[in-house]
Design a protein around this motif. Structure first.
Motif, PDB file in Angstrom:
ATOM      1  N   PRO A 156       0.798  -1.237   0.000  1.00 37.21           N
ATOM      2  CA  PRO A 156       0.000   0.000   0.000  1.00 37.21           C
ATOM      3  C   PRO A 156       0.826   1.280   0.000  1.00 37.21           C
ATOM      4  O   PRO A 156       0.266   2.371  -0.073  1.00 37.21           O
ATOM      5  CB  PRO A 156      -0.812  -0.127   1.296  1.00 37.21           C
ATOM      6  N   PHE A 157       2.153   1.169   0.077  1.00 38.98           N
ATOM      7  CA  PHE A 157       2.977   2.358   0.287  1.00 38.98           C
ATOM      8  C   PHE A 157       3.243   3.097  -1.022  1.00 38.98           C
ATOM      9  O   PHE A 157       3.432   2.508  -2.085  1.00 38.98           O
ATOM     10  CB  PHE A 157       4.285   1.968   0.963  1.00 38.98           C
ATOM     11  N   ILE A 158       3.272   4.425  -0.915  1.00 38.36           N
ATOM     12  CA  ILE A 158       3.448   5.311  -2.059  1.00 38.36           C
ATOM     13  C   ILE A 158       4.925   5.651  -2.234  1.00 38.36           C
ATOM     14  O   ILE A 158       5.642   5.866  -1.249  1.00 38.36           O
ATOM     15  CB  ILE A 158       2.637   6.614  -1.861  1.00 38.36           C
ATOM     16  N   THR A 159       5.382   5.691  -3.489  1.00 36.56           N
ATOM     17  CA  THR A 159       6.741   6.131  -3.768  1.00 36.56           C
ATOM     18  C   THR A 159       6.936   7.563  -3.265  1.00 36.56           C
ATOM     19  O   THR A 159       6.068   8.420  -3.468  1.00 36.56           O
ATOM     20  CB  THR A 159       7.011   6.082  -5.282  1.00 36.56           C
ATOM     21  N   PRO A 160       8.055   7.861  -2.588  1.00 43.44           N
ATOM     22  CA  PRO A 160       8.259   9.217  -2.053  1.00 43.44           C
ATOM     23  C   PRO A 160       8.159  10.293  -3.129  1.00 43.44           C
ATOM     24  O   PRO A 160       8.456  10.065  -4.303  1.00 43.44           O
ATOM     25  CB  PRO A 160       9.680   9.150  -1.470  1.00 43.44           C
ATOM     26  N   LYS A 161       7.735  11.459  -2.719  1.00 46.48           N
ATOM     27  CA  LYS A 161       7.526  12.599  -3.621  1.00 46.48           C
ATOM     28  C   LYS A 161       8.793  12.911  -4.415  1.00 46.48           C
ATOM     29  O   LYS A 161       9.894  13.001  -3.865  1.00 46.48           O
ATOM     30  CB  LYS A 161       7.111  13.821  -2.795  1.00 46.48           C
TER      31      LYS A 161
END
Length: 251
Positions: free
Chosen positions: A37-42
């Motif tokens: 579920p984790f998003i790639t860092p900005k």
């Protein structure tokens, strides 16, 4: 091409100025079938590449000679995604080779873990029918989606699962997807997982499978993986094996 990719990865590993010891380690959607579920860092690009060999019945096989999942973080809640695969299929006396339809999509965070509520995200892709080699072109655009959830059991173990559906551009019947995996961290660098997953198609027999794998964190931005699995159902492949390398860098 492979030489250029290796050189690029080497440059990022040893020269990339965005590397920092304090950054959270890379979170990948491979090698298991359960998307995280984790998003790639900005403002980071994250590239997850791999090779796999799948042995089917009657001496058929499928080789994914190279797959790339490219992710780009827009903000803390949203990332863009691009999937490309070069595939060789040997089926009876027929052989097919080329690029699968390109998939473009996104991942967005929906819920943050809080008690029994898991970290939850939604992943969506759209297959581009003509953006493929001649052997793999299809007639229609086709969607894929899945909800991906993860619970923290303790500091070393997690429980994750996905529910979703996908189409293939040829039939209007969806294939429903389920996954269930548990991951365990032996050390700060070495991890492992065990997983059950499957595919359910209307009017067809279910396809249930099992796999397991290992990950090794070279640095917080670079990870190697190895995995393999077997099929439980009559129509499932006999087995598969896979190797992968993932890395990220800031622009």
């Amino acid at each position: 091409m492979k030489t250029n990719i290796l050189f690029f990865a080497f440059f990022i590993l040893f020269v990339n100025p965005s590397y920092t010891q304090d950054m959270t380690s890379i979170q990948t959607d491979r090698p298991d079938q359960t998307e995280c579920p984790f998003i790639t860092p900005k403002h980071y690009f994250q590239i997850e590449s791999g090779f796999s060999y799948e042995k089917g019945h009657d001496d058929s096989n499928e080789i994914i000679a190279q797959s790339f999942l490219t992710r780009f973080g827009i903000n803390d809640f949203f990332e863009l995604r691009l999937i490309t695969e070069f595939v060789n299929i040997n089926e009876y006396s027929n052989r097919y080779s080329g690029i699968n339809p390109i998939l473009i999509g996104f991942k967005t965070r929906l819920l943050k873990e809080n008690g029994i509520i898991p970290n939850t995200s939604l992943i969506g892709h759209l297959g581009i029918p003509k953006a493929a080699s001649s052997d793999y072109k299809v007639n229609n655009y086709y969607p894929e989606f899945r909800f991906t959830m993860q619970h923290t059991i303790n500091a070393k173990q997690s429980l994750s699962y996905n529910l979703g559906a996908e189409w293939n551009g040829l039939s209007s019947n969806p294939t429903y997807i389920y996954t269930l995996t548990t991951g365990y961290s032996f050390t700060d660098k070495m991890g492992a997982y065990l997983e059950l997953y499957g595919f359910l198609v209307q009017f067809e027999k279910p396809d249930h499978r099992f796999d397991a794998g290992l990950t090794y964190l070279i640095t917080p931005n670079h990870q190697l993986d190895v995995s393999g699995g077997i099929g439980f159902s009559k129509d499932s492949p006999d087995f598969y094996i896979a190797l992968g390398y993932s890395f990220r860098f800031k622009i």
